[in-house]
Design an enzyme around this catalytic site. Structure first.
Site: not given
Ligand code: SAH
Length: 468
Positions: A250, A272, A305, A385
């Site tokens: 992704d 995505k 995750d 998000m």
């Molecule tokens: N599965 C992912 C989340 C996916 S949704 C997890 O467990 O982290 C995507 C959202 O995750 C982004 O819009 C943001 O809000 C957050 N996100 C993911 N990586 C990030 C990072 N390094 N710093 C800040 N927000 C993050």
């Protein structure tokens, strides 16, 4: 070579330890692990050895050292804090031709004890010739991290099937190739994840189908790639990334993490981006099925995750329906990663007894959430998000009862070199964010715990050049 490495069979063999303190107990622990019959000579005993003595695990003789104590034993360890006793033990053992180790005194030893990586029956011993036990321990730590904990059980499977494999693959090079595939591939992964029975079944099937032309089905690993810093990957994630034939990833997977995928693996970008999906979810699900049916080892690599706002459930749902084997590898979710690297504990005895993770993704221009549940007292709220909705998120929280001065923060690209933490409160955060020209991905955290950031912040990265 200063010392000649060998592995001794001490099972049911009499070994003597002189000394009854903590140092002695560490050596005794290892001897017991090897099945030795241990007698400890020491006028006094520390707590640990006393317990073993009470439990009958060792024999204790409360006497000062004298050379006859060594009669009949096959190995001696001196671990007293009296230099002259240690020397006497060494001399008495040498005179009788018994291997002797004097703790921390290599000049008195005829053998030294290595640092051990124990994946019984596989044992790896590291020695620096007694020169630097610390260095030996560091090497050991590196090996520990490289060698999966299930290696020993994997060796067990090899033993069980060794004869059968020998019968099936008469040609040694073909046999070697078979074992190489088994020991690095899906069957090994099943053992590492504790599914020994499934591994046994898969191994049996592999042997049965070896001569036929039965097409092989691959496997899909749904892997959490963490929030960005590649050091936060799990051992398992890294190992699978380095075995993959294909990686479907992704936008959220950081370049530094992607860098660690096996060089010649095929890489497929599944996109995505917000409102700009490179591949619709439906197509991703079917892509995974097709690749696995081609017999490939597929890593579906996701940010954070896979089961937290990752649509991981939908992807494996399709796999399950198609009978494709899969495994799920958790990753550090953005909330955990950003909170740790921003010095914002998500719970704290004084400020928050619960934490909720919610999506701030806008549906038709509004954030449709159960606001009442979110504005509970003593609770931290983490919005994934949420960047585009920051204004309405803050507004709704105030409208539903949180004070306008409730602390709030936005973490940009948490755990990476481009991390930034913007803090304010519900009334000021939207404007602060607007002024700061933040870059996704970002996470919003709301709650009293934000107050701790000033004191607990510790991560001050130098931004990657050209990225800011
Ligand atoms: N599965 C992912 C989340 C996916 S949704 C997890 O467990 O982290 C995507 C959202 O995750 C982004 O819009 C943001 O809000 C957050 N996100 C993911 N990586 C990030 C990072 N390094 N710093 C800040 N927000 C993050």
């Amino acid at each position: 070579m200063d010392f000649f490495p060998i592995f001794l069979n001490l099972r049911k063999r009499p070994c003597v330890v002189i000394g009854g303190g903590e140092v002695a107990s560490r050596k005794i622990f290892l001897l017991l692990d090897a099945g030795a019959l241990v007698t400890v000579f020491s006028p006094a005993l520390g707590e640990t050895i006393r317990k073993w003595s009470d439990e009958g695990k060792i024999k204790h003789v409360a006497q000062e050292f004298h050379p006859e104590m060594l009669e009949g034993c096959v190995l001696v360890i001196a671990a007293t804090d009296d230099a002259s006793v240690n020397r006497q033990v060494s001399e008495a053992a040498k005179a009788r031709g018994i291997p002797v180790n004097v703790v921390d005194q290599p000049d008195l030893c005829t053998f030294i004890m290595p640092s051990i990586i124990d994946r019984s029956p596989i044992t790896i011993a590291v020695s620096t010739g007694g020169r630097s036990p610390v260095l030996a321990r560091l090497i050991r730590a590196r090996l520990e991290s490289m060698i999966p904990a299930g290696y020993g059980r994997l060796a067990g499977q090899v033993t069980t099937f060794r004869e059968k494999v020998k019968q099936t693959f008469k040609h040694p090079p073909r046999r070697r190739q078979f074992w190489e595939e088994v020991l690095q591939g899906r069957i090994a992964e099943l053992v590492y994840s504790g599914q020994d029975k499934a591994a046994e079944k898969a191994l049996q099937e592999r042997i049965d189908s070896a001569d036929g032309n039965k097409p092989r089905i691959g496997e899909v690993y749904l892997v959490g790639g963490g929030p960005g810093d590649p050091d936060l990957l799990t051992f398992r994630a890294l190992r699978l990334m380095q075995q993959a034939d294909v990686v479907v990833y992704d936008r959220l997977v950081s370049p530094a993490v992607l860098e660690l995928v096996r060089r010649d693996a095929e890489r497929i970008y599944a996109g995505k981006e917000r409102d700009n999906h490179a591949l619709p979810q439906e197509d991703i699900n079917h892509l995974l099925v097709r690749l696995a049916k081609e017999g490939k080892c597929v890593v579906r690599l996701k940010g954070g995750d896979p089961f937290i706002f990752g649509r991981g459930g939908e992807e494996i749902d399709t796999l399950a329906a198609e009978g494709i084997p899969f495994q799920v590898v958790p990753g550090i979710t953005a909330a955990a990663g950003c909170a740790a690297y921003a010095g914002i504990p998500l719970t704290h005895r004084d400020y928050a007894q619960s934490v909720v993770f919610v999506t701030g993704h806008l549906q038709d221009g509004t954030v449709n959430l159960n606001w009442k549940a979110l504005v509970q007292p003593d609770q931290t709220i983490v919005f994934y998000m949420g960047l585009h909705g920051v204004e309405s998120i803050c507004r709704e929280l105030i409208k539903h009862g949180l004070p306008a001065n409730m602390p709030a923060a936005l973490v940009q690209q948490g755990t990476t070199r481009n991390q930034r933490v913007l803090t304010g409160d519900l009334s000021s955060l939207p404007e602060i964010v607007k002024q700061a020209k933040v870059k996704p991905p970002t996470l919003i955290i709301v709650g009293e715990v934000i107050k701790l950031h000033e004191k607990l912040k510790w991560f001050h990265p130098t931004p990657a050049s050209g990225d800011q």
